[in-house]
Design a protein around this motif. Structure first.
Motif, PDB file in Angstrom:
ATOM      1  N   PHE A   1       0.793  -1.217   0.000  1.00 42.31           N
ATOM      2  CA  PHE A   1       0.000   0.000   0.000  1.00 42.31           C
ATOM      3  C   PHE A   1       0.830   1.274   0.000  1.00 42.31           C
ATOM      4  O   PHE A   1       0.291   2.366  -0.186  1.00 42.31           O
ATOM      5  CB  PHE A   1      -0.923   0.012   1.225  1.00 42.31           C
ATOM      6  N   ASP A   2       2.119   1.162   0.176  1.00 39.59           N
ATOM      7  CA  ASP A   2       2.948   2.338   0.412  1.00 39.59           C
ATOM      8  C   ASP A   2       3.006   3.302  -0.774  1.00 39.59           C
ATOM      9  O   ASP A   2       3.116   4.513  -0.581  1.00 39.59           O
ATOM     10  CB  ASP A   2       4.362   1.904   0.809  1.00 39.59           C
TER      11      ASP A   2
ATOM     12  N   LEU B   1      -1.813  10.255   1.254  1.00 40.42           N
ATOM     13  CA  LEU B   1      -2.812   9.605   0.399  1.00 40.42           C
ATOM     14  C   LEU B   1      -4.194  10.182   0.691  1.00 40.42           C
ATOM     15  O   LEU B   1      -4.458  10.605   1.817  1.00 40.42           O
ATOM     16  CB  LEU B   1      -2.821   8.094   0.650  1.00 40.42           C
ATOM     17  N   PRO B   2      -5.073  10.211  -0.315  1.00 44.52           N
ATOM     18  CA  PRO B   2      -6.403  10.769  -0.091  1.00 44.52           C
ATOM     19  C   PRO B   2      -7.242   9.889   0.841  1.00 44.52           C
ATOM     20  O   PRO B   2      -6.966   8.712   0.986  1.00 44.52           O
ATOM     21  CB  PRO B   2      -7.006  10.800  -1.508  1.00 44.52           C
TER      22      PRO B   2
ATOM     23  N   ALA C   1       3.525   3.495   4.626  1.00 40.91           N
ATOM     24  CA  ALA C   1       2.083   3.485   4.349  1.00 40.91           C
ATOM     25  C   ALA C   1       1.308   4.186   5.456  1.00 40.91           C
ATOM     26  O   ALA C   1       0.385   4.968   5.196  1.00 40.91           O
ATOM     27  CB  ALA C   1       1.596   2.053   4.170  1.00 40.91           C
ATOM     28  N   ALA C   2       1.650   3.896   6.707  1.00 42.50           N
ATOM     29  CA  ALA C   2       0.938   4.508   7.834  1.00 42.50           C
ATOM     30  C   ALA C   2       1.061   6.023   7.798  1.00 42.50           C
ATOM     31  O   ALA C   2       0.071   6.747   7.998  1.00 42.50           O
ATOM     32  CB  ALA C   2       1.473   3.961   9.152  1.00 42.50           C
TER      33      ALA C   2
ATOM     34  N   GLY D   1      -2.029   8.600   7.302  1.00 44.89           N
ATOM     35  CA  GLY D   1      -2.395   9.290   8.520  1.00 44.89           C
ATOM     36  C   GLY D   1      -2.796   8.351   9.634  1.00 44.89           C
ATOM     37  O   GLY D   1      -3.598   8.705  10.503  1.00 44.89           O
ATOM     38  N   LEU D   2      -2.227   7.141   9.642  1.00 41.63           N
ATOM     39  CA  LEU D   2      -2.536   6.133  10.651  1.00 41.63           C
ATOM     40  C   LEU D   2      -1.409   6.020  11.671  1.00 41.63           C
ATOM     41  O   LEU D   2      -0.233   6.231  11.342  1.00 41.63           O
ATOM     42  CB  LEU D   2      -2.734   4.762   9.994  1.00 41.63           C
ATOM     43  N   ASP D   3      -1.779   5.652  12.875  1.00 40.92           N
ATOM     44  CA  ASP D   3      -0.787   5.249  13.861  1.00 40.92           C
ATOM     45  C   ASP D   3      -0.295   3.857  13.457  1.00 40.92           C
ATOM     46  O   ASP D   3      -1.103   2.930  13.361  1.00 40.92           O
ATOM     47  CB  ASP D   3      -1.441   5.197  15.244  1.00 40.92           C
TER      48      ASP D   3
END
Length: 286
Positions: A199-200, A285-286, A249-250, A254-256
């Motif tokens: 996903f990166d 990423l959107p 990817a995180a 915008g993920l922890d």
């Protein structure tokens, strides 16, 4: 291929699945895949794997097909999980080979029994480079002839090897490649119909796919040059990919990133800083 993120108390993060699916739809990805090597499926329990299948299919809501990778260690469980994925709404399934390594004839029989138990298209993860087990092109053709719904090969090979495989299959099976997108443009030139990367760099991967589909190799090459430094960093080994690819990817999602589920490669301060540098260069990423 979605990535697995875990909460601080060690549970599989449900919100991270939805975030990835929404981003995949937003950037125009052709589909979503779950439970592959890049999602650390081997570290997930049976109920967690079932949950990932149901979450991703629910989140996709028919907007994109969902491919489900299956790597159970015995035939009854493989058949049961294949039927579960089909009932849940999987667009197609991808089968990993049995372990320990078996003869080509035994692997064909193993895959054929699973394919006969479902009606969805079936792909074969033919990745001896990563899994230590695989079929020859002739064995793949024999499998397709005996079980026509086995119609896809998911490789993890160099682009030149993918081209040779495409030539040997003579159009009987569609060929995808992975390896996080290494040699991305050349994979399409070699005849791959698509890629199943991590996903990166999904947005740039889609840009390359779409540009190649319309014959604009200049745009495809420019997008590939943007993603290549990041992919070269993470694809030195699979453990490095699972650690630093997830960090990139995180950050972009915008993920922890949460804790790792062991066994895992422990990130170093230098590696963390470099992953942040690549994520910042690629942007959100959107």
């Amino acid at each position: 291929m979605l990535m697995a993120f875990f909460t601080k108390d060690g549970r599989l993060c449900r919100d991270a699945v939805k975030r990835q699916v929404e981003a995949a739809v937003a950037v125009g990805a052709s589909g979503v895949a779950v439970l592959g090597l890049g999602q650390e499926a081997i570290k997930l329990g049976r109920e967690e794997r079932r949950a990932v299948i149901e979450w991703a299919i629910s989140d996709a809501a028919g907007r994109r097909p969902v491919a489900v990778t299956l790597g159970e260690t015995n035939l009854p469980d493989m058949i049961e999980m294949a039927r579960f994925a089909e009932r849940a709404g999987a667009g197609w399934i991808i089968l990993q080979p049995p372990r320990p390594p078996a003869s080509g004839a035994d692997i064909i029989a193993f895959f054929g029994a699973i394919a006969d138990a479902v009606s969805v298209p079936v792909g074969i993860q033919n990745a001896p480079e990563f899994l230590g087990i695989g079929l020859t092109p002739d064995e793949l053709v024999a499998l397709n002839r005996a079980h026509p719904n086995v119609s896809v090969v998911k490789a993890e090979s160099a682009a030149v090897t993918v081209g040779e495989l495409v030539d040997r299959l003579e159009g009987r099976m569609a060929v995808f490649n992975g390896r996080a997108g290494l040699e991305l443009v050349d994979n399409y030139r070699a005849g791959a119909v698509g890629m199943i990367p991590g996903f990166d760099t999904i947005d740039l991967q889609v840009m390359v796919e779409q540009a190649m589909a319309r014959g604009d190799e200049a745009v495809a090459e420019a997008a590939y040059q943007r993603l290549l430094p990041s992919v070269a960093f993470i694809m030195q080994t699979l453990p490095l990919y699972l650690t630093y690819g997830k960090l990139i990817a995180a950050a972009r999602l915008g993920l922890d990133p949460g804790p790792q589920r062991g066994p895992a490669h422990a990130p170093t301060p230098r590696g963390i800083a470099w992953a942040k540098r690549f994520a910042d260069a690629l942007g959100p990423l959107p």
